[in-house]
Design an enzyme around this catalytic site. Sequence first.
Site, PDB file in Angstrom:
ATOM      1  N   GLU A  46       3.983  14.792 -31.360  1.00  0.00           N
ATOM      2  CA  GLU A  46       4.422  15.604 -32.426  1.00  0.00           C
ATOM      3  C   GLU A  46       3.929  14.850 -34.024  1.00  0.00           C
ATOM      4  O   GLU A  46       3.307  15.214 -34.848  1.00  0.00           O
ATOM      5  CB  GLU A  46       5.770  15.826 -32.778  1.00  0.00           C
ATOM      6  CG  GLU A  46       6.280  16.620 -31.374  1.00  0.00           C
ATOM      7  CD  GLU A  46       6.783  15.537 -30.178  1.00  0.00           C
ATOM      8  OE1 GLU A  46       5.941  14.702 -30.309  1.00  0.00           O
ATOM      9  OE2 GLU A  46       7.857  15.926 -29.628  1.00  0.00           O
ATOM     10  N   CYS A  70      11.710  14.396 -28.713  1.00  0.00           N
ATOM     11  CA  CYS A  70      12.721  13.199 -29.045  1.00  0.00           C
ATOM     12  C   CYS A  70      13.585  13.355 -30.231  1.00  0.00           C
ATOM     13  O   CYS A  70      13.233  13.696 -31.284  1.00  0.00           O
ATOM     14  CB  CYS A  70      12.234  11.882 -28.756  1.00  0.00           C
ATOM     15  SG  CYS A  70      11.408  11.522 -30.220  1.00  0.00           S
ATOM     16  N   SER A 163     -16.609   4.126   8.579  1.00  0.00           N
ATOM     17  CA  SER A 163     -15.985   4.994   7.826  1.00  0.00           C
ATOM     18  C   SER A 163     -16.697   5.403   6.617  1.00  0.00           C
ATOM     19  O   SER A 163     -16.270   6.307   5.697  1.00  0.00           O
ATOM     20  CB  SER A 163     -14.540   4.368   7.571  1.00  0.00           C
ATOM     21  OG  SER A 163     -14.802   3.128   6.873  1.00  0.00           O
ATOM     22  N   ARG A 179      -7.830   8.798  -9.814  1.00  0.00           N
ATOM     23  CA  ARG A 179      -7.260   7.223 -10.090  1.00  0.00           C
ATOM     24  C   ARG A 179      -6.952   7.454 -11.899  1.00  0.00           C
ATOM     25  O   ARG A 179      -5.862   6.609 -12.158  1.00  0.00           O
ATOM     26  CB  ARG A 179      -8.434   6.180  -9.824  1.00  0.00           C
ATOM     27  CG  ARG A 179      -8.593   6.072  -8.367  1.00  0.00           C
ATOM     28  CD  ARG A 179      -9.732   5.097  -8.282  1.00  0.00           C
ATOM     29  NE  ARG A 179     -10.014   4.985  -6.812  1.00  0.00           N
ATOM     30  CZ  ARG A 179     -11.064   4.375  -6.349  1.00  0.00           C
ATOM     31  NH1 ARG A 179     -12.055   4.006  -7.148  1.00  0.00           N
ATOM     32  NH2 ARG A 179     -11.309   4.513  -5.030  1.00  0.00           N
ATOM     33  N   ASP A 195     -12.783  -2.743   3.522  1.00  0.00           N
ATOM     34  CA  ASP A 195     -13.620  -2.348   2.499  1.00  0.00           C
ATOM     35  C   ASP A 195     -13.901  -2.930   1.238  1.00  0.00           C
ATOM     36  O   ASP A 195     -14.669  -2.695   0.431  1.00  0.00           O
ATOM     37  CB  ASP A 195     -12.857  -0.711   2.317  1.00  0.00           C
ATOM     38  CG  ASP A 195     -12.967   0.072   3.482  1.00  0.00           C
ATOM     39  OD1 ASP A 195     -13.336  -0.129   4.378  1.00  0.00           O
ATOM     40  OD2 ASP A 195     -12.104   1.212   3.206  1.00  0.00           O
ATOM     41  N   GLU A 296      -4.182   5.234  -1.670  1.00  0.00           N
ATOM     42  CA  GLU A 296      -5.482   5.754  -1.000  1.00  0.00           C
ATOM     43  C   GLU A 296      -5.438   5.189   0.455  1.00  0.00           C
ATOM     44  O   GLU A 296      -6.668   4.749   0.742  1.00  0.00           O
ATOM     45  CB  GLU A 296      -6.600   5.115  -1.974  1.00  0.00           C
ATOM     46  CG  GLU A 296      -6.611   5.764  -3.136  1.00  0.00           C
ATOM     47  CD  GLU A 296      -8.075   5.702  -3.749  1.00  0.00           C
ATOM     48  OE1 GLU A 296      -9.275   5.539  -3.259  1.00  0.00           O
ATOM     49  OE2 GLU A 296      -8.198   5.541  -5.075  1.00  0.00           O
ATOM     50  N   SER A 304       3.157   5.132   7.141  1.00  0.00           N
ATOM     51  CA  SER A 304       4.571   4.684   6.709  1.00  0.00           C
ATOM     52  C   SER A 304       5.132   5.609   5.650  1.00  0.00           C
ATOM     53  O   SER A 304       6.147   5.976   5.495  1.00  0.00           O
ATOM     54  CB  SER A 304       4.399   3.471   6.126  1.00  0.00           C
ATOM     55  OG  SER A 304       3.953   2.479   7.125  1.00  0.00           O
TER      56      SER A 304
HETATM   57  N1  LIG Z   1     -10.726   8.071   4.936  1.00  0.00           N
HETATM   58  C1  LIG Z   1      -9.732   7.589   4.237  1.00  0.00           C
HETATM   59  O1  LIG Z   1      -9.299   8.334   3.238  1.00  0.00           O
HETATM   60  C2  LIG Z   1      -9.540   6.014   4.020  1.00  0.00           C
HETATM   61  C3  LIG Z   1      -8.722   5.546   2.845  1.00  0.00           C
HETATM   62  C4  LIG Z   1      -8.478   4.146   3.121  1.00  0.00           C
HETATM   63  C5  LIG Z   1      -8.997   3.476   4.092  1.00  0.00           C
HETATM   64  N2  LIG Z   1      -9.408   4.055   5.084  1.00  0.00           N
HETATM   65  C6  LIG Z   1      -9.867   3.131   6.371  1.00  0.00           C
HETATM   66  O2  LIG Z   1      -8.773   2.852   6.953  1.00  0.00           O
HETATM   67  C7  LIG Z   1      -8.936   1.478   7.569  1.00  0.00           C
HETATM   68  C8  LIG Z   1      -7.739   0.689   7.283  1.00  0.00           C
HETATM   69  O3  LIG Z   1      -6.666   1.567   7.483  1.00  0.00           O
HETATM   70  P1  LIG Z   1      -5.450   0.831   8.646  1.00  0.00           P
HETATM   71  O4  LIG Z   1      -4.648   1.922   8.904  1.00  0.00           O
HETATM   72  O5  LIG Z   1      -6.006  -0.016   9.506  1.00  0.00           O
HETATM   73  O6  LIG Z   1      -4.699  -0.123   7.542  1.00  0.00           O
HETATM   74  P2  LIG Z   1      -3.861   0.122   6.176  1.00  0.00           P
HETATM   75  O7  LIG Z   1      -3.083   1.122   5.864  1.00  0.00           O
HETATM   76  O8  LIG Z   1      -5.051  -0.116   5.028  1.00  0.00           O
HETATM   77  O9  LIG Z   1      -3.140  -1.352   5.864  1.00  0.00           O
HETATM   78  C9  LIG Z   1      -2.108  -1.388   6.829  1.00  0.00           C
HETATM   79  C10 LIG Z   1      -1.623  -2.855   6.642  1.00  0.00           C
HETATM   80  O10 LIG Z   1      -0.767  -3.027   5.462  1.00  0.00           O
HETATM   81  C11 LIG Z   1       0.195  -3.895   5.372  1.00  0.00           C
HETATM   82  N3  LIG Z   1       1.469  -3.433   4.970  1.00  0.00           N
HETATM   83  C12 LIG Z   1       2.229  -4.159   4.397  1.00  0.00           C
HETATM   84  N4  LIG Z   1       3.439  -3.286   4.212  1.00  0.00           N
HETATM   85  C13 LIG Z   1       3.172  -2.092   4.693  1.00  0.00           C
HETATM   86  C14 LIG Z   1       3.902  -0.757   4.999  1.00  0.00           C
HETATM   87  N5  LIG Z   1       5.288  -0.795   4.572  1.00  0.00           N
HETATM   88  N6  LIG Z   1       3.366   0.134   5.681  1.00  0.00           N
HETATM   89  C15 LIG Z   1       2.201   0.039   6.123  1.00  0.00           C
HETATM   90  N7  LIG Z   1       1.499  -0.899   6.095  1.00  0.00           N
HETATM   91  C16 LIG Z   1       1.916  -1.982   5.251  1.00  0.00           C
HETATM   92  C17 LIG Z   1       0.349  -4.300   7.088  1.00  0.00           C
HETATM   93  O11 LIG Z   1      -0.152  -5.671   7.146  1.00  0.00           O
HETATM   94  P3  LIG Z   1       0.729  -6.747   7.298  1.00  0.00           P
HETATM   95  O12 LIG Z   1       2.024  -6.293   7.813  1.00  0.00           O
HETATM   96  O13 LIG Z   1       0.008  -7.757   7.708  1.00  0.00           O
HETATM   97  O14 LIG Z   1       1.231  -6.809   5.772  1.00  0.00           O
HETATM   98  C18 LIG Z   1      -0.350  -3.008   7.560  1.00  0.00           C
HETATM   99  O15 LIG Z   1      -1.193  -3.734   8.951  1.00  0.00           O
HETATM  100  C19 LIG Z   1     -10.267   1.003   7.144  1.00  0.00           C
HETATM  101  O16 LIG Z   1     -11.355   1.059   8.159  1.00  0.00           O
HETATM  102  C20 LIG Z   1     -10.539   1.862   5.819  1.00  0.00           C
HETATM  103  O17 LIG Z   1     -11.926   2.227   5.676  1.00  0.00           O
HETATM  104  C21 LIG Z   1      -9.750   5.513   5.016  1.00  0.00           C
END
Ligand SMILES: NC(=O)c1ccc[n+]([C@@H]2O[C@H](COP(=O)([O-])OP(=O)(O)OC[C@H]3O[C@@H](n4cnc5c(N)ncnc54)[C@H](OP(=O)(O)O)[C@@H]3O)[C@@H](O)[C@H]2O)c1
Length: 366
Positions: A46, A70, A163, A179, A195, A296, A304
Amino acid sequence: MSKALEQAAQGLGHTRPNPPVGCVIVKNGSIIAEGFHAFAGAPHAEASALSKLPIEEYADSTLYVTLEPCSTFGRTPPCTEAILRAKVARVVIAALDPNPKHAGKAISILGSSGISVTTGILEKEATAQLAPFFKWITTKRPFVTLKMAQSLDGAIADHAGQSKWITGEEARKDVRTLRAKADAVLVGCNTACEDNPSLLRDGEDGSAQPGYRIILDSRGRVSSSAKCFTDGLAKLTIYATSKHCPEEHRKQIEATGATVWVLPTEFSFANQHPTLSLDALFAKAGEQGFLHILCEGGAELASSLLNRGLVDELIMYIAPKILGATQKHTFGTYPFDLPTAPRFSISNISKIGADVKLTLKPNDLI
Ligand SMILES: NC(=O)c1ccc[n+]([C@@H]2O[C@H](COP(=O)([O-])OP(=O)(O)OC[C@H]3O[C@@H](n4cnc5c(N)ncnc54)[C@H](OP(=O)(O)O)[C@@H]3O)[C@@H](O)[C@H]2O)c1
């Protein structure tokens, strides 16, 4: 009011912890001034619109604003005072202030000074645009949008782990505009390691723009030479880790200029080791004024978030491809039972290039 919403959209992703608000002033059937809130500390929408002309030009005009003005001193003086000073005749408001301390206050201040006040015009659209701010102001937690891209059969990688890329260039460009509307992009450490993404946004001219990046890495697996720490924008990288990360690694990350958050962990039954507490993460992000976080992935983090009911909006890009047998399913980390599985309502479907984009809301919010 739709013009005011367009004005407000220019502030999306830049105003934290303030709301993105737009304003349009009309006199004798023509728009005489427009404004939006550009960033915290800048004039409110405003005040910005009311600064464009000599003050006498606003007499007897109608001011359209997407959020109730406000009425208290914050970083800037109250907008109700600026409106009264400008002798505006009518104020049209889309959404009321959700903060119970302020809700309806501006309406009574303006109304008791003889200004005609109308509310609820394009309220649904304004409420959707302001949803992250509304969540943050009422819960002090950011609004979480989860975006995932997958094949028709729910895979994020093929049997060999490939991927790149499941969706086409247009869908990936669309993600970069998502983003731009969020305050920060969040990824799990496997995505950061595998990645090595830069997670930058697209500016209006298509150029890469800086924005906050948050990486979850409880044990110190992401290298300090990853792009997010070495692309000259490390001050916009937040490295969320835990006491399980070696101190030396934490120091290396800090030395890049990134911010390190040391958060508590909780045991994860899915991967049988402690992972970062998402509740602690979002409490910290909320405390720092992050209104809107775009997650992402990857699959583990996405699962999770779903498992804990932390997704406020789900955006799925679906490529018309079938990847068949694979270990990598979009939400494959947790088993959900059919009667209690996370459910969504589709709020929008569109075609982006060769892919489909679904925007979904969790059912319990509808
Ligand atoms: N198609 C899509 O939209 C897309 C998007 C993104 C990625 N990707 C692909 O997904 C693959 C990776 O995915 P991912 O499932 O293996 O792993 P991620 O979700 O990228 O990472 C998981 C890791 O994050 C850490 N983390 C910490 N706190 C967490 C929590 N509260 N909940 C979950 N994770 C937590 C953990 O490791 P620590 O316990 O060691 O901390 C866990 O092992 C890659 O190949 C990528 O290319 C695809």
